[in-house]
Write a protein that holds these residues in place. Structure first.
Motif, PDB file in Angstrom:
ATOM      1  N   PRO A 125      13.762  12.100 -38.443  1.00  0.00           N
ATOM      2  CA  PRO A 125      14.423  13.331 -37.904  1.00  0.00           C
ATOM      3  C   PRO A 125      15.409  13.667 -38.045  1.00  0.00           C
ATOM      4  O   PRO A 125      16.054  12.479 -38.969  1.00  0.00           O
ATOM      5  CB  PRO A 125      14.412  13.660 -36.318  1.00  0.00           C
ATOM      6  N   GLU A 126      16.252  14.830 -38.730  1.00  0.00           N
ATOM      7  CA  GLU A 126      17.836  15.108 -39.210  1.00  0.00           C
ATOM      8  C   GLU A 126      18.579  14.756 -38.394  1.00  0.00           C
ATOM      9  O   GLU A 126      19.679  13.913 -38.145  1.00  0.00           O
ATOM     10  CB  GLU A 126      17.740  16.355 -39.606  1.00  0.00           C
ATOM     11  N   ASN A 127      18.308  14.905 -36.540  1.00  0.00           N
ATOM     12  CA  ASN A 127      19.620  14.035 -35.872  1.00  0.00           C
ATOM     13  C   ASN A 127      19.473  13.042 -35.623  1.00  0.00           C
ATOM     14  O   ASN A 127      20.652  12.195 -35.636  1.00  0.00           O
ATOM     15  CB  ASN A 127      19.026  14.842 -34.820  1.00  0.00           C
ATOM     16  N   LEU A 128      18.412  12.338 -36.272  1.00  0.00           N
ATOM     17  CA  LEU A 128      18.470  10.528 -36.520  1.00  0.00           C
ATOM     18  C   LEU A 128      19.238  10.473 -37.531  1.00  0.00           C
ATOM     19  O   LEU A 128      19.999   8.984 -37.553  1.00  0.00           O
ATOM     20  CB  LEU A 128      17.723   9.898 -36.234  1.00  0.00           C
ATOM     21  N   ARG A 129      19.232  11.105 -38.674  1.00  0.00           N
ATOM     22  CA  ARG A 129      19.306  10.424 -39.993  1.00  0.00           C
ATOM     23  C   ARG A 129      21.419  10.956 -39.518  1.00  0.00           C
ATOM     24  O   ARG A 129      22.306  10.441 -39.876  1.00  0.00           O
ATOM     25  CB  ARG A 129      19.050  11.339 -40.895  1.00  0.00           C
TER      26      ARG A 129
END
Length: 767
Positions: free
Chosen positions: A559-563
């Motif tokens: 997920p983008e928020n994790l990256r």
């Protein structure tokens, strides 16, 4: 106002109401002169320093060349004195001539059996001896053994032989060297019967060594005989008994002219008047074999032949003035055959005498036109050839120290000549081309410069060392260049400043590690580890890139928020667990892979398919030396990438290019001159590296690029052998030539690299 206007300093009101003091015109002039002086001093100082560096390199080159140049000089022969050959009457004939090692005494042997020892300086007779002659018999043949044996045999017309060996007893009365000659008779005081039929011996050959004594002869009725003699001395009474074995050889076509026996009592050669040499195998006297007949010349006959030092090579001279070298070569069935391997310069007349050197593979030649020559076999050099007499040359002799020669002509006039021939074994072809050495089945590149035997033939080909140097550098650069350049690009362009501030100094500190420590670890830990975990090495090479790509792909699917929680430039830290895990799994699975795929041993599997494996090999050197080269390449390349102007990369990004497109299209072309310099600097260090190669390889001078075998480099060879060689010797100067080759090699590579760098810089200077 008056005070201000009269002040030597000018005052200026700065914005905001503050006042600043500016230098006066005189002060500015002095500052300009001072700066100009510093500029000139720096310009000329740097220029002088640069010229000094070039001059120092030039002086190194000149010094190395001064040590190398004497190797390629020809020999010279300078007559010093001349007198009648002592001990040889007008009605007698000189049959042998010799010198002792200190060039004080010479010896002449006449056909009548008289041995005369004389002072070389003036020809005064020191001593004279007579070999025993049977009653009523006359000398019918004379044979001489190898120069080191100092032996001579007389054959008589009643089938008997007398053997004499020259010995020298040295004393030091009043601290002065005194040499007393002796003529001993190892087979007893009385002649020994060779032919029981009592026929005259027309030709005789002899060889004496620590293995015993052999004498061969040809009778006037065409029979060939060979006898071995085993002497035993009673320690109590001193009585000497001789056990004799006589065997008749198979007959040959043609009339025998000369007989040679080798020092190992394996080969016997007989020349005839038709130009043939007949080869016999006498290793087993109970089963003597006629091996072959080889034709030396088809337009004359073999007028003289002699064994070289070591009694392996035969030098054959013909009535037409031809000279050739022959050696026994063993085939796949362990059978020997005589092979012609080398020819030398021809002479105008028939070859009358061939005199081998005592401890080298050189020889002197005299012909029937008065010409004398010096030749050397390993290098194939014709070192000297000149006319030294108006008459035919009868006999020549060379001292064991190779610096004095005795030459007699048909009129028994003896010349004492000084010989200068210090480095005959060196030539361009011997250093760089394949050479057919004694004991080899074909020409090869071999480096084996020394041995404990006086009969050893030095083999000093620089090709194995040069190939070994390139091999070590190639595998080191193959390991180091991709890691260093890619690491430099990532560190300079993608990594965060904080992480870069830790990574770059850490890698640069690696350069301070002593190479002797790296070589020690490579030889004692890395080499055994790789040998025991070969599947792990190849597993890492295969699965590590795949695991890194899989990790990157998995990261892109998160997920983008994790990256976004991980800042840009810290991606390398995320790869550490993957790298450690793959490395651990590869090592842990290595024994099982060997059992499943390689029958329990990958090393044995490689051997079975024809790939040699040495524990200390090019793979170990590539990893260890690559580890030493990485900091050099990384530091220079990283600076080159980091110093790419920011406006170029920002402009590329502003035009819509991605960061990788910017790297490929802008950063790498702009930084390519610096990166190329980094690679060349690393290559130069890899070529000149000594300790790692010395400790992490078997130092085997072999000619291949097998990654599982070792090598010997030029620098490592110099480090190993220079402390042990004699100063001024051929070996010593060849090592200096190796240093000169290494210097020239790095100079050419660096010059070519600088040309390429300047062209790259000019090409991309418009960016």
């Amino acid at each position: 106002m008056n005070d201000i206007s009269q002040s030597p300093e000018r005052r200026q009101i700065a914005p905001g109401g503050s006042r600043s003091l500016l230098p006066s015109p005189d002060q500015r002039e002095r500052l300009r002169k001072r700066r100009a002086f510093k500029d000139h001093f720096s310009r000329y100082g740097i220029g002088i320093a640069g010229i000094g560096v070039v001059a120092a390199l030039a002086m190194i080159f000149v010094y190395l060349f001064s040590e190398v140049a004497p190797m390629f000089r020809s020999a010279s022969v300078s007559p010093q004195a001349s007198y009648n050959a002592p001990g040889v009457d007008a009605d007698d004939e000189l049959v042998h001539l010799a010198l002792e090692r200190y060039n004080i005494l010479g010896s002449s042997f006449s056909r009548s059996g008289r041995a005369t020892f004389f002072e070389i300086a003036d020809g005064d007779v020191r001593a004279s001896f007579e070999l025993p002659t049977p009653d009523g018999a006359e000398v019918s043949a004379v044979g001489v053994g190898a120069p080191r044996s100092q032996s001579i045999a007389y054959g008589f017309d009643n089938g008997q032989v007398a053997l004499g060996v020259v010995e020298y007893e040295m004393t030091f009365p009043d601290n002065q060297r005194h040499i007393e000659p002796k003529l001993t008779q190892p087979l007893g005081d009385e002649p020994i019967t060779l032919d029981e039929q009592g026929r005259a011996l027309s030709v005789i050959g002899v060889q004496v060594s620590d293995r015993g004594s052999y004498i061969a002869g040809a009778t006037d009725d065409g029979r060939l005989l060979v006898a071995s003699f085993d002497t035993r001395q009673n320690l109590m009474t001193g009585e000497v008994t001789v056990e004799q074995t006589v065997v008749e050889l198979p007959g040959i076509e043609g009339e025998p002219q000369q007989i040679l026996i080798d020092g190992r009592f394996r080969h016997l050669y007989v020349s005839d008047e038709r130009g043939y040499i007949h080869h016999f195998d006498i290793s087993n006297l109970n089963n003597v074999e006629y091996v072959e007949a080889v034709q030396v010349t088809d337009s004359g006959y073999v007028s003289s032949m002699a064994y070289l030092n070591g009694t392996v090579s035969v030098i054959a001279g013909t009535s037409e003035g031809e000279l050739s070298q022959w050696i026994p070569v063993r085939d796949s069935h362990n059978a020997y055959s005589l092979v012609r391997i080398r020819d030398f310069a021809s002479y105008n007349g028939a070859i009358r005498h061939i005199q081998p050197e005592y401890i080298r593979r050189g020889f002197l030649v005299g012909d029937d036109r008065g010409n004398v020559g010096i030749h050397y076999t390993t290098s194939g050099r014709d070192l000297f050839q000149s006319s030294l007499s108006d008459q035919a040359i009868r006999m020549t002799a060379i001292s064991p120290s190779n610096n004095l020669a005795l030459i007699t002509d048909q009129g028994n006039q003896l010349q004492v000549a000084e010989v200068s021939n210090p480095h005959p074994e060196i030539s361009f072809s011997a250093l760089w081309n394949k050479v057919w050495y004694e004991g080899r089945s074909e020409p090869r590149h071999v480096w084996q410069a020394s041995s404990g035997s006086n009969e050893f033939e030095p083999k000093m080909s620089l090709m194995p060392l040069t190939v070994g140097t390139l091999k070590a550098a190639f595998y080191a650069m193959l390991f180091a260049t991709p890691l260093a350049l890619m690491g430099a690009v990532y560190t300079a362009y993608f990594m965060t400043p904080r992480l870069r501030g830790k990574v770059k100094p850490t890698i640069e500190i690696m350069e301070a590690l002593p190479t002797v420590i790296l070589g020690f670890l490579a030889g004692l830990w890395l080499a055994p580890f790789i040998e025991g975990s070969l599947p792990a090495v190849f597993s890492i090479l295969i699965f590590m890139p795949l695991a890194m790509l899989a990790t990157a792909y998995a990261w892109s699917r998160l997920p983008e928020n994790l990256r976004n929680a991980i800042p840009d430039g810290w991606e390398a830290v995320l790869l550490l667990p993957t790298i450690l895990l793959v490395g651990w799994l590869s090592v842990a699975m290595s024994p099982y892979l060997e059992i499943w795929l390689f029958d329990g041993s990958m090393r044995q599997w490689l051997t079975n398919i024809g790939i040699n494996y040495d524990q200390r090999n090019a793979l170990v050197v590539g990893i260890a030396m690559g580890f030493a080269v990485i900091p050099t390449i990384f530091s220079i390349a990283e600076d080159a990438v980091f110093n790419v102007p920011r406006h170029l990369t920002q402009g590329s990004l502003a035009l819509g290019a991605t960061r990788w497109q910017t790297v490929m299209g802008v950063v790498l072309p702009t930084a390519s001159p610096g990166m190329f310099s980094a690679v060349m600097m690393g290559f130069g260090r890899a070529v000149g590296e000594t300790m790692i190669v010395l400790m992490a390889t078997g130092n085997s001078p072999i000619m291949n690029f097998n990654i599982f075998e070792g090598m010997r480099t030029l620098s490592a060879n110099i480090a190993v052998e220079l402390p042990e060689t004699a100063v001024g010797s051929s070996h010593f100067r060849v090592l200096f030539l190796a240093a000169l080759v290494l210097l020239g090699f790095t100079f050419v590579i660096n010059t070519a690299a600088e040309i390429v760098r300047q062209r790259l810089r000019k090409r991309y200077s418009s960016l």
